[in-house]
Structure formats: C-alpha cells, structure tokens
Design a protein around this motif. Structure first.
Motif, PDB file in Angstrom:
ATOM      1  N   UNK A 142       3.670  -9.564 -13.609  1.00 27.20           N
ATOM      2  CA  UNK A 142       3.577  -8.113 -12.976  1.00 27.20           C
ATOM      3  C   UNK A 142       4.208  -7.359 -14.228  1.00 27.20           C
ATOM      4  N   UNK A 177       1.821   6.805 -10.182  1.00 23.99           N
ATOM      5  CA  UNK A 177       1.182   6.581  -9.331  1.00 23.99           C
ATOM      6  C   UNK A 177       0.289   5.378  -9.062  1.00 23.99           C
ATOM      7  N   UNK A 178      -0.463   5.287 -10.432  1.00 23.48           N
ATOM      8  CA  UNK A 178      -1.400   4.236 -10.481  1.00 23.48           C
ATOM      9  C   UNK A 178      -0.839   2.878 -10.645  1.00 23.48           C
ATOM     10  N   UNK A 179       0.084   2.871 -11.407  1.00 22.85           N
ATOM     11  CA  UNK A 179       0.988   1.439 -11.765  1.00 22.85           C
ATOM     12  C   UNK A 179       1.430   1.074 -10.324  1.00 22.85           C
ATOM     13  N   UNK A 180       2.001   2.280  -9.476  1.00 26.01           N
ATOM     14  CA  UNK A 180       2.723   1.920  -8.280  1.00 26.01           C
ATOM     15  C   UNK A 180       1.890   1.184  -7.408  1.00 26.01           C
ATOM     16  N   UNK A 181       0.432   1.759  -7.287  1.00 28.39           N
ATOM     17  CA  UNK A 181      -0.329   1.297  -6.252  1.00 28.39           C
ATOM     18  C   UNK A 181      -0.662  -0.326  -6.448  1.00 28.39           C
ATOM     19  N   UNK A 182      -0.585  -0.614  -7.750  1.00 29.27           N
ATOM     20  CA  UNK A 182      -0.779  -1.902  -7.828  1.00 29.27           C
ATOM     21  C   UNK A 182       0.614  -2.947  -7.693  1.00 29.27           C
ATOM     22  N   UNK A 183       1.458  -2.289  -8.248  1.00 30.36           N
ATOM     23  CA  UNK A 183       2.818  -3.074  -8.607  1.00 30.36           C
ATOM     24  C   UNK A 183       3.419  -3.009  -7.137  1.00 30.36           C
ATOM     25  N   UNK A 184       3.161  -2.262  -6.350  1.00 29.75           N
ATOM     26  CA  UNK A 184       3.738  -2.273  -5.014  1.00 29.75           C
ATOM     27  C   UNK A 184       3.292  -3.386  -4.166  1.00 29.75           C
ATOM     28  N   UNK A 185       2.194  -4.237  -4.464  1.00 28.48           N
ATOM     29  CA  UNK A 185       1.646  -5.024  -3.790  1.00 28.48           C
ATOM     30  C   UNK A 185       2.486  -6.281  -3.910  1.00 28.48           C
ATOM     31  N   UNK A 186       3.222  -6.386  -5.003  1.00 27.85           N
ATOM     32  CA  UNK A 186       4.245  -7.490  -5.414  1.00 27.85           C
ATOM     33  C   UNK A 186       5.193  -7.830  -4.211  1.00 27.85           C
ATOM     34  N   UNK A 187       5.524  -6.982  -3.644  1.00 29.18           N
ATOM     35  CA  UNK A 187       6.525  -7.363  -2.614  1.00 29.18           C
ATOM     36  C   UNK A 187       5.954  -7.743  -1.140  1.00 29.18           C
ATOM     37  N   UNK A 188       4.635  -7.668  -0.964  1.00 25.47           N
ATOM     38  CA  UNK A 188       3.888  -8.397   0.258  1.00 25.47           C
ATOM     39  C   UNK A 188       4.405  -9.892  -0.099  1.00 25.47           C
ATOM     40  N   UNK A 189       4.130 -10.193  -1.411  1.00 27.68           N
ATOM     41  CA  UNK A 189       4.456 -11.812  -1.650  1.00 27.68           C
ATOM     42  C   UNK A 189       5.971 -12.053  -1.651  1.00 27.68           C
ATOM     43  N   UNK A 190       6.798 -11.287  -1.920  1.00 25.28           N
ATOM     44  CA  UNK A 190       8.082 -11.221  -2.291  1.00 25.28           C
ATOM     45  C   UNK A 190       8.968 -11.517  -0.995  1.00 25.28           C
TER      46      UNK A 190
END
Lengths: 299, 120, 103, 693, 171
Positions: free
Chosen positions: B104, B66-79
């Motif tokens: 990432x 979940x912790x990794x997801x919180x940060x990693x999830x941001x990637x798609x805002x740029x993608x």
C-alpha cells in the motif's frame, strides 16, 4: 442506573469543558458563563436562511450531537461504568465520529451561504488529513491490547501507559483528534478570521446551542478517548477509578483547548501535506515499532 | 448484557438525543419566534448583501488526496482484525502485515511522486 | 424457512433492483458509480445474511465481505479518477456525450 | 429596545413570561458585539474592548449588540443596515459618538466615543436588555439598502437595463422583469459622479415608490430565459428558479480598484445571475485573438504579437469572444451558442454539459468549475473595516480579487483652512496623527513659512508614536485573523497604553514592546503560516511604498528626506537588514523592526508634540496659494495637494497608499487558497479611510 | 428475540431501501450522496442486527467516510449540484426501470423459491468473531488478503495516473 450516572457525568464534563473553553478564548475564568450563554441563546431568534436545504440545515446539529454521544457511549468511566462495552468499541468510536464529517458537510451545504459552504468542504479536506492518523494509531493500541474493547485497552496498560509505550502514536492521535474536533489551530471549518463562523455561521438561537453542545460532547469524547487509549483510563493510585478518568479527561481537554490559543491557524494545504507525507509514514512506523516491541517485550 | 441489547441501548440513545433536541427547540419556541424581516434570511456576509445562490460546482483542490484516501482507507478494514490477533500469531502476523503495508505504501509513494499529494 | 434470512435477502434484492435501475438510467458517470455502489451493498447484505443464518461458523464468508468492500472502494477510486480525467479533457462526465463526442 | 417578537399572551404566557425574564437577564450578561466599522477602527479610536469585558462577534448572526464606534459615512451605514438586519433578535444598538445613524433605527444607548462612554453605555445597555428584550411593541426593520427593486432587462442584451417596461433599443425585444437590490441602480448612477455613494442613488428608487416587488424566474442553465412566472425553460425543459440580483456588485464601482485575472464582472453566480454588463472602462486593452490577455496600456499580445485593441471594441465582436472573456459558460446565452445542436441518439431536451462548461475559464489543473463572487467586507473580522474586498472563488482558491474603499475620502471645498487638520485627522481614524501632520505641512508649505525648528523633533516623535500605534493595531488584526487570540489581546493592551503615551511612557512601554517582538518572532508555526504568502517583489513592491516596499528590500522612505529625521539620526530599515523576502512574514518582521526604530527615535527626540493645530504652528494661515506636502505615514507615503482661495480650501487632493497597495491584491492573491489570500491582504495593512477620491 | 430481530431488520431494511430510492429521486446532488450514505449506514445497522458486529461497525464507518468523499466528487462534476433547476438527468428510463424491476423480481423469485430451511445455528460472540477473522486473514485467506493489497495498489496507481495532471514544479 449506570446510564443515569454516565449521562450526569457527561453533562458535568461538558459543562466543565465549556468553562475551560471560555477561559481559553476570553482569558477569564467564569464558572457561570456557559450557563448564561446557553440560556441567552435559547431566547434568540432562529433564523432560517432562504433558498436553503432545510433538511440538511436541521439535521446537521442533531447528527453532530448523536455522533458525539455515541462516541462517548463506548468510553469507560470506571470498570463497569460504561454505557455499552462493545467488543469493537475502539472501532465504534471511530465509526461514530465519522459522522461528524457528515454532519458538518450537511451543516455547511444546507444554508446556501458562501462561508458555510466553503467551511463544509474544507472540513472534508481536513478529514482526509486526519482520518488515516486516527485509524492507524488506534490499530497500534489495539495490537497491544489484543482487543478492540475500550475496557480491555485500559486494562492492557496496567504495566505501562501507552503514552510511554507508543509516544509517536500518542502525538499523532492528539493532533488528529484536534483536527476532528476542529479545535484551534486546526479550526478550518469555522475559522474566525477566514470564514467568519464558517459552517456555524448561519446557525442562531437554539440550533446554535445544540451545535455548540455537540461540539463540547465531541471534545469530551476525544479527550476521554485519549485518556483511555494512551493515559491508562481509570488506572491510578489513591483516587477512585472514576476520578482518575475524569481528571485525565479534563487535563487532556484543557491541553487541547489552550494549545490552540498560542498557535496560528494551520493552512489546510499544510495540514494535508504534513498528515500524508509525515504523519502516515510515522503512523506506519509506529505500528511496526509497536509490533516489534510487542513480540520482544511481553508487557 | 448481550450484544443485541447493547445495540438496542445505542439505538435508544440516538432516539433519546433526538428527543432531547426537539425538547430544546420546543422550549426555544415557547420563549419567542422568528420574526420575518427583509434581508434577515440572506446568508450573512460581513455587511454585504449577497443574494446569489452559491450552490455551484465546487472545485475541491484536495481531490488528489481524496482519491488516494478512498483506496488507502480500505487498509484498516484488514488491519483491525489483524491487530486483535497480532500477539497470538506473532512473527507471521508482522511479516504478513508488513508486506501488505509495504504494497500500500508503494501506492502512496507513487501518488506522491506523481503529485497527487498537493493542492491541485 | 428462516424469516430473517428472507427479509434480509429481499431487502438485498430491492437494493439490487434500485442500484441496477440507477446505474442504467443515469447519464452521469458519478451517478452511475452510485448505482453500482448500491448493487455491491446488496451483495454485502446477502453475504452477511447467508453467513448469519446458514453458516455462522464459516469465517471465510466475512473475508468475502471485506473483499467486496475493498472492491467498492477501488471502484470508486478508479471511477472518480476517470471522472476527473474526462472532465479535464472534455468538460463533462455525461455518458451521453461520451458516446457522441468521442475524440 | 428592538424586541424579539410581539409576545403571544395566552395560556402559556405565565410560564413563558418567567422564562423570558430569566433569558433576558442572561442576555444582559451575555452581550456580544458586532463592531461597525471594525475592530481596528474601534481600537484606534481608543476603545479597550477587553477592559470593558465585551465579547465580540465575527458575524452579525452571533451578535446581539451592534456597536457603532464613531461616525460612519453613508456607504458604511448601508452596510451596517445589512448587518443589523441579519442579526437575530433581540438586538440592540450601542452608538458611541456616532451622531446621526439614520437608516439604522435609533440607538438603544448612545454615549460619547471613549472608554468611559463604552463602559457607561454597556451598563445602560445591560439594563435595557434585561428590561426590554421581549418588549411586545416591535416594528420591522427595513432600509433602502435591503430593498428589492424590479428592473427590466433585455433577455438578449443584459446590459440593457431600464426602470420601465418597454422594448430593447438594440434588438426590439420586449424587456422582462427582474429583481434587483435597490442599491444596484443607485450605484450605477453614482458611478459617474465624483464621490457618488450608493446612497445618493437610492433616492427615487426606494422601496416606497418602486412598483410592488415581484419575482422573476430564470433558467439556471440559460440565464437569458427570464420569466415572471414559474415554469420550465423552453430551451432545456428545466424548472425555472427564482432569482434576485446581487446587491453590491455594481453599486460601488466608483473608486474601485479592479484587478485579477480578467474582468470581475464575468464571475457572477452560476448561470449569470446578474447581467448588467457595463462596457469595460476605457483604457483597457485586449487581444482580439486572446481575450484573456488584458492590459492597461496599448501594446502587443504576448501570445501572438497582435496589436491590442480597446476592450469594448473587442467585446462587441461576438458572443463567442464575449462569453469567453467574460468567463462564464452559464452566460452562454449572451449570444454565442444556445442549446446544444440536435445530435441523433441524444434525447430531446438533453442538456449538454460540454456546452455548459466549454466557455468557463479553466483552473491551473484544467478543471472548469463555476466561480462565485464572495464579499469579504466591509466588516470582515481580521480585515480593516470599510474595505470592500470581493474574491471570485474557484472552489476555495481565489481566481480574481477586487478591493475598494467604501469610505469616502473627500474634503468638501469651502472648508476654512484652519479646520483642515482636524477634518483630515477625523477622516482617517486609523492614522489621524499622520494625516494631521500632513495637513500642517501642506499649510506651512502654502504659507511658505518654515515651522519653528524646535518643533521638528517633537512632531517627528508624534508621527513615530502614531506609527507604533498603527503597527500594533495592524498586528492585533493579523493576530485575530490567524487565530492567535492571546497575542491579539496582548497587542491590543499595548496599543491602548501607547496610543496617547508621552515620551516617558513610551520609554516605559519599550521593554514590553521588545518582549512582544521576541514573542511574535518566536511563536511556533507563525513563520510557517506567513512565509511565502503574498509575495511582492521588484518594481511592484517599490511602487507600493511603505513597509511593503521596505520589507522587499527597497529602501524607500519619505522620512529619509526630512531634516527633522536626519537630525534624529534616522536610517531607513529595509528588507536586507531584517534578512527576509517580500512576503507576509517579511512584512511582519519589518513592522516589528520599525516599532523598535520608532521607539528609539522617540527616545532621541525626548518629547512628543501634542496634537497640533495648524493655527498653533503658523503665525497666520495662508489665504491663497497652492502647495503639496508628503509624509511617510505608517502605511507608506501620502501626499496632499492643496489649493487655497480666500482662506478656504478650494481643492484638496489626498493620495494615500491605499490605491497602490490595493492594486497589488489581484496579482498577489491569484490562485491562492482563501485563508492564505486573506492573510496576504491583511499583511498589506490597507487603510481604506480617506482613500476614495 | 427472533421477532425483535426480524422487526429491526425490516425497519433498517426499509430505511436502506427508502434512502436508496431517494438517491435517484432527489435533484440535489449532495442530498443524493448523503442519501446513499444513509442507505449504506442502514445496511450496516442490519449487519449489527444480524450480529456481525465487526462488519457492521466497519460498514457504518467506511461508508460514512467514502460516501462523504463521494459527495465532493458529485459536487465537482454534476451540473447544478444544488438541484435548484430540478433538471432531469436520466436516459433510457423505461429500459432501466424494466431492467431494475426484472432484476428485483428474479432475485425475489430465487429467494422465495429456494426455501432455505433449517435451524439457525448459534453465533459466536463479537470478540471471537473479530479474532476469528484475524486468524482467517493470516491463515487460509492470506493470499486473498495480499491480493486485496495489490488490488488497492492498482487502484491507487490507476487513479493517480489518469486523474493527476502532471506539472513541472513538484514539492
């Protein structure tokens, strides 16, 4: 007018999927069964668990239904036959389906029952597993279409369906979609043998009917999304456009429903591990691969 | 159909759904009502009567993910915006996003190596 | 005077006030993070409002929105990471106890 | 028909009436049954649910029919009352050969226990539902098992529980009121009697003669604060919450097999919702310095080497030790520490979270969370009916487990010897043939008479057929638990075909069984789901006996010593032959191999003995004597010690594999994820019937 | 159009503020997290009303997922997550109220004092907006974009370092 046609198609689609699901579960094809079940559910008592969070308990199914319907709203049935052709349709679909998670957390927490609560939090874990896969595979689809609009995604597949163009993405998307719709074998929040109903356990009567309907809408949304993103939506010879969409959607739904009956329920830890250690690298590879192909072959 | 109208359609679809559900509830209420009886409202646990509340601090064993997801999830805002212009920008876009994803992915690999990707 | 801008900004201000109150008044680290999230969302709202009603042609404004969203995510990630660590070592994420029970 | 509600005749009655008729007809077509005591027992008793076209519910909330398959012991009738109470109306009871089901309302339809009875019962039930789903005359259902009882307890000594107000014998404080389920106390009383069920204890505590139930309020953080009025906690100022005690937690201690990391009673809900604190059973030893060290036998502490002391003694030391060992910080009020010391800078009434969590047991990752006790049974889908399984859950992992049989396994003294076999077979619906064989052998041993030699092979074949049927029944349950609906259906159909088959039929079913085995071994992901789950190795496995031991590679089998089997060329199949370890997958493979082996044995025997009565086998039944017999039942060796006096049974002691297997559950499931733990439990193939002493 | 826009802004704005207040008023921690979620969703809906379609949908989606994940951390680390005890978990309430109030008043003063004027320029369509954002990402703001990656990387590493307890056996 468009809206009426689409809502009718939606209702019909849900009913057919309900028939399919009943077939998959009970091994018997009975076209009347879902109607009978729905009617029977309406007459049953609606138990409200004591010491519960009434607000969450009531809002859960409604939010689920709203999420499913909003997701369906951006899927084209045929050119022009779409509720709203948003420029960011694919993203909107994602956004709407994110509320499935919210609804299930509410439904799980609401009744203050052990099975339901565990089911709700389990779905959050399941979500962490599938979310990145859905997002990243849709990115690859959008790369090819140069748009997030679902209609443009369909037209971009005129030369070659995405299922052939990016097969890895297709497989990942279907697996993630089955997780999102908590279809067996990834039905962790409701697993019959583990949680005896899980998040659905405390719902009875009309509330359960709404919950089941919402689930059907979500399955429909995901099946039609798969058809739109990977199977060329309405594209196809001979038949009218809407028939192609309908046929593809039902075929995908049937595949999703029947597949789970032959596989044992996944362990949550395994689903998480596979999604992150295999799925995400594959999804990244898919993006890069599609990127390279898109630069080399202009289709 | 302009965009604001589209949002309005979606909004009314939401309201219509809520209305539909309320209508179903009203119908169900016309057919019959709840009869309060002993133990009926206790959450069902397979024949055992568990009266204790279960709202306690819950140990979610997937918090590493979940912790990794919180940060990693941001990637798609740029993608997503990137994907839309990918073909018109060509190689630059590929390299750009390649670097972004590689960075990432490094984080993901670090988490993996430290045991974030497991049941805690 | 652009009424929509005023409305949006006022709501941003209200969210900012609520977030500030929450961040200061809560004793629990996780709740404090929630307050900060509200403050940041107020910032998002203001940025979008300025973009929309003053300079819709400047795309860089949206870039800032994306960055602020990333900051929110990063803040949550790190915040929860610290919460996990603190809870593991002390059995509490209450800030009162962080002050009084150091070491 | 137990109708929905008194129809409100009014302005809308016409419309609603038409709707109701439609809905009632739909309900009659849409019957969904909750099985009591369980699907496995129903199958073993010869009900083919798929053929009857009956849907089954995983939870009472989903069902509109409570299907009682066969007679129920009182403890399960209580559980059935709970399930019945939780079913939403309209609901109906279909009793198949159930006899008297007293605390439940009378059955809407009663038939005999057979497939035709089921079909006839369903048809009758459909008519009844269509006609009477919304009948206006309805009475509330209530049963002793649902009753709430007021009891009095000392805020400081929760182990002091009394029926009457008064003062605490330990500290002299006034006792305070609290709500508890009526079953609780009965269980306590019953725990001291041999075979005492919770039900016996109800008498005297029924809702009728208990004082009117009133609410008790307690602080979620300070459970020692109990008040009969709402208000705020004097220690921390929080609002008091209403509380009720849990029902079963103490009602069934008799015969319970308790295992797991520490004392299960430690893990009641947050804030110590239930605070009966009975002294630990004698014979449990613990280290004075490391209370988490608990041992069955005296010895020294593995951590510090100190001599272990009996647990009650250690428990009396002080609240500090006590609370720690009990593992619940919420219970800190047990004695140790009250509220946080006043620290300058912290506002008054500030509740310390450190104080709350300090004494909680830590998970392997070091986080101290609250644990909840969740029952999974006696009617949990995919687990054997009658198995009372309780997990103490830390999130979704199992911190401790407790498994007990809720089914009495008592043979009343004074039973004529001639009826022993029938009675024993009736008591174990999951393996009647094996128990019958056991009874016959015990009687033969008591008579000192060898059975007629020509019977040997046929009786062995009967036992083997029972073994195949039992394994198939287990496989159907496992398939249900892991969500393999199609496999469950297929296995259940085979089970029905084979249950009463003769040798020729068995030979005809054999190819289908072989195909089934191949299908199961080849099911994608099934191995992944089962491998590494529920590992039992070494001595523990050898002690467990039966397929569990053989799967782990121990060639232990009571059949190896049996001349009848030797004549058939029996050879023990053990894990090394199937090439797997002692996990759930190995057990599955082992049982599949045993099915093949049993088919082979039946083929060699050539005939299957009919259900034999001891009277048929022995010229005359013994009237006095003592004997012991041992039979390898499908789940492992069972023994029966028999003392006969004057042609009746003076004492019969049946030892089934249940206790040995149930003892494995705690260590086996420790720290496993819930679904995996349930699979592991299912893979043991527990048979709670006839297990309770 | 403009009036409708203003009305919708007020509607969703009120929802955002109301849910924001609920966050700190409710005793149930899960309710608190979900209220924050809906507050953010309402802000996302305001973005949509302001025709920032991509950002609005993104906000609605990101916040739904992130706040749901937040809910589980709330439940893990808060005492009495169900709020059954209705305990008070605040301190320095007066100070915080003053600070929040002053922040609000100051912000409002700036907003209403500044008096932004001028015609509202037309907004490009949603598709162009997304494409423009993409071009911005690959053009002028490329370093910001890559810096964001580094920021996220740092967060992932930091969170892993502090939160994950090392264990011997690793899969």
């Amino acid at each position: 007018m468009t809206l009426a046609i689409i809502l009718f198609a939606l209702a019909l689609g849900c009913y057919l999927i309900a028939v399919l699901e009943d077939w998959a579960v009970h091994g018997r094809l009975d076209p009347l069964r879902p109607a009978v079940s729905a009617l029977a559910l309406l007459g049953r008592e609606q138990v409200l668990p004591r010491k519960s969070d009434r607000l969450f308990f009531e809002v859960g199914p409604v939010l689920l239904l709203v999420a499913g319907l909003l997701a369906v709203a951006v899927i084209p049935l045929a050119p022009g036959l779409i509720v709203t052709d948003l420029a960011t349709g694919a993203l909107f679909l994602n956004a709407a389906l994110a509320y499935v998670l919210v609804a299930l957390i509410m439904a799980g927490w609401g009744p203050n029952g052990a099975y339901a609560m565990i089911g709700g939090w389990r779905f959050l874990g399941q979500f962490v597993a599938y979310a990145m896969l859905i997002v990243m595979t849709i990115t690859a689809v959008a790369m090819r279409a140069e748009s997030l609009s679902t209609t443009e995604i369909v037209t971009s597949q005129a030369a070659l369906w995405n299922v052939f163009y990016q097969p890895i993405g297709f497989v990942l998307f279907v697996i993630a979609a089955m997780g999102l719709a908590w279809l067996p074998p990834i039905d962790l929040p409701t697993g019959g043998g583990d949680l005896a109903g899980g998040v659905e356990a405390e719902y009875t009567g009309a509330r359960l009917a709404v919950l089941r309907l919402a689930r059907l809408v979500i399955v429909l949304a995901l099946a039609s999304a798969t058809a739109t993103f990977y199977l060329g939506g309405w594209l196809g010879p001979w038949l009218p456009a809407w028939a192609w969409t309908a046929a593809k959607t039902l075929a995908v739904a049937a595949a999703m429903l029947f597949l789970g009956r032959h596989l044992p329920r996944l362990r949550e830890a395994r689903y998480l591990a596979v999604s992150w250690k295999l799925g995400i690298p594959l999804a990244l590879a898919n993006i890069i691969l599609v990127g390279v192909i898109a630069l080399v072959v202009p289709i | 159909m302009n965009e604001i109208t589209q949002y309005a359609v979606l909004f009314s679809l939401t309201l219509g759904t809520v209305g539909f559900v309320l209508a179903i509830y009203a119908l169900a209420r016309a057919i019959g009502r709840l009869r309060a009886e002993p133990a009926k409202d206790v959450p069902a646990t397979a024949g055992a009567l568990a009266r204790d509340p279960v709202w306690v601090r819950y140990h979610a064993k997937y918090y590493g993910y979940a912790l990794l997801f919180l940060a990693f999830d941001m990637e798609m805002a740029f993608m997503y915006p990137w994907a839309v212009v990918y073909r018109e920008e060509g190689l630059v876009a590929l390299l750009d996003m390649g670097v972004f994803l590689a960075v990432l992915f490094l984080g993901l690999l670090y988490g993996w190596s430290q045991g974030a990707l497991r049941r805690q | 005077m652009i009424p929509e801008l005023m409305i949006a900004l006022s709501i941003g201000a209200a969210l900012f006030g609520i977030g500030l109150y929450g961040a200061l008044s809560q004793t629990n680290l996780v709740m404090i993070i929630m307050g900060v999230e509200l403050v940041l969302s107020a910032a998002l709202l203001n940025m979008v409002a300025f973009w929309r009603y003053l300079h819709p042609d400047v795309t860089a404004a949206k870039m800032y929105v994306l960055i602020v969203m990333a900051v929110m995510a990063v803040e949550m990630t790190v915040g929860f990471g610290i919460a996990v660590a603190r809870f593991r070592s002390r059995g509490s994420v209450e800030m009162e106890e962080a002050r009084e029970l150091k070491g | 028909m137990n109708g929905l509600t008194g129809a409100r005749e009014g302005a809308r009655a016409g419309v609603a009436g038409g709707l109701r008729r439609m809905v009632a007809r739909a309900m009659a077509r849409d019957l969904c049954a909750f099985f009591v005591p369980g699907m496995d027992v129903a199958r073993a008793r010869g009900l083919d649910l798929d053929a009857a076209g009956l849907h089954r519910a995983d939870t009472p909330r989903r069902a509109n029919v409570l299907l009682v398959a066969g007679p129920l012991p009182p403890s399960l009738l209580d559980a059935a009352c709970v399930a019945w109470a939780q079913m939403p109306r309209p609901r109906a009871i279909l009793a198949l050969g159930a006899g008297e089901i007293a605390p439940l309302p009378g059955p809407d339809v009663a038939e005999d226990l057979s497939q035709s009875g089921l079909a006839a019962g369903l048809a009758a039930l459909r008519r009844a539902v269509a006609a009477g789903a919304f009948a206006p005359e309805v009475t509330d259902f209530d049963a002793p098992a649902l009753a709430v009882r007021v009891e009095y307890t000392c805020p400081m000594h929760p182990e002091v529980v009394s029926d009457k107000p008064g003062s605490c014998p330990k500290c002299g404080m006034d006792l305070v009121e609290r709500e508890a389920s009526a079953g609780d106390h009965g269980g306590h009383a019953g725990a001291d009697e041999t075979g005492g069920g919770g039900r016996r204890g109800h008498e005297g505590h029924g809702s009728d003669n208990a004082p009117a139930p009133s609410r008790a309020y307690t602080c979620p953080m300070h459970p020692e604060v109990v008040s009969d009025k709402p208000g705020s906690c004097p220690k921390c100022g929080m609002d008091l919450v209403e509380r009720e005690a849990s029902t079963w937690d103490h009602g069934r201690h008799a015969g319970a097999v308790e295992t797991g990391n520490g004392d299960h009673r430690a893990h009641e809900g947050p804030g110590g919702h239930d605070t009966h604190d009975t002294p630990a059973p004698s014979g449990v030893y613990t280290c004075p310095m490391h209370p988490e060290v608990v041992s069955e036998e005296p010895g020294s502490c593995p951590e510090c080497g100190m001599t272990l002391v009996p647990k009650d003694q250690a428990g009396d030391h002080a609240g500090q030790v006590h609370a720690k060992q009990q593992g619940h910080g919420g219970d800190s009020g047990h004695g140790g520490h009250g509220s946080a010391p006043e620290v300058p800078g912290i506002e008054p009434h500030f509740m310390s979270m450190v104080d709350m969590t300090r004494d909680l047991p830590a998970s392997p990752d070091g986080l101290r969370m609250e644990w909840i006790e969740v029952p999974f049974g006696p009617f949990f889908p995919g687990l054997p009916g009658g198995l009372g399984l309780t997990f103490t859950l830390d999130g979704d992992s199992v911190a401790a487990a407790r498994a007990e049989s809720l089914v009495p396994g008592v043979l009343a003294p004074g039973l004529p010897a001639a009826e022993l076999a029938d009675r024993l077979a009736a008591q174990g619906p999951l393996a009647p043939a094996a128990l019958r064989e056991l009874a016959c052998r015990a009687l033969e041993a008591a008579a000192g008479a060898a059975p007629p030699p020509e019977w040997g092979a046929a009786r062995a074949a009967a036992l083997e057929r029972a073994r195949i049927a039992s394994h198939l029944n287990w496989l159907a349950g496992l398939a249900r638990q892991v969500g393999l609906v199609t496999l469950e259906r297929r296995v259940a159909a085979l089970h029905q075909r084979l249950r009463q088959a003769d040798a020729a039929d068995c030979a005809r079913v054999a190819p289908a069984l072989g195909a089934l085995g191949a299908r199961v071994r080849g099911t994608p992901l099934l191995r992944d789901r089962l491998a590494g789950i529920g590992q039992i190795d070494g001595r523990a496995a050898a002690e467990a006996g039966g397929p569990v031991a053989r799967a782990a590679g121990h060639a232990v089998d009571a059949r190896a010593d049996d001349p009848a089997y030797a004549a058939l060329g029996f050879r023990v199949i053990a894990g090394k032959d199937t090439g797997t370890g002692g996990d759930a997958w190995a057990r599955l493979v082992q049982r599949l191999a045993e099915i093949d082996q049993s088919l082979d044995l039946i083929a060699r025997a050539g005939a299957i003995a009919e259900a034999a009565h001891s009277a048929d086998l022995l010229a005359e039944l013994p009237s006095d004597g003592h004997a012991m017999a041992r039979v390898e039942t499908p789940r492992g060796p069972s023994t029966l010690h028999l003392t006969l006096q004057g042609g009746t049974i003076a004492e019969a002691r049946l030892t089934t594999p249940f206790a040995r297997l149930a003892a494995q559950i705690g260590p086996m499931t420790a720290q496993m994820e819930l679904a995996e733990a349930l699979t592991a439990v299912a893979s043991l193939d527990l048979d709670p019937w006839g297990a309770r002493p | 159009m403009s009036v409708a826009q203003a009305l919708f802004l007020i509607f969703f704005g009120a929802a955002a503020v109301w849910f924001g207040i609920v966050v700190f008023r409710t005793h149930s921690m899960v309710r608190s997290a979900i209220a924050l979620l809906f507050s953010q969703t309402a802000v996302g809906a305001m973005f949509l009303v302001m025709q920032a379609e991509f950002l609005g949908v993104l906000q609605i989606m990101m916040m739904a997922t992130e706040m749901s994940v937040m809910a589980i951390f709330m439940v893990m680390f808060m005492m009495d997550p169900g709020g059954m005890g209705k305990m008070d978990m605040t301190h320095q309430k007066r100070l915080s109220l003053w600070a929040g109030g002053i922040g609000l008043v100051a912000a409002l003063a700036v907003i209403w004092g500044a008096g932004w004027t001028g015609p509202v320029p037309p907004v490009p369509g949603a598709a162009e907006q997304a494409a423009a954002l993409g071009r911005e990402l690959l053009g002028r703001s490329m370093f910001i974009f890559e810096a964001a990656a580094l920021m996220i990387l740092t967060a992932m590493v930091a969170a892993t370092m502090v939160a994950i307890a090392p264990r011997e056996e690793d899969d």
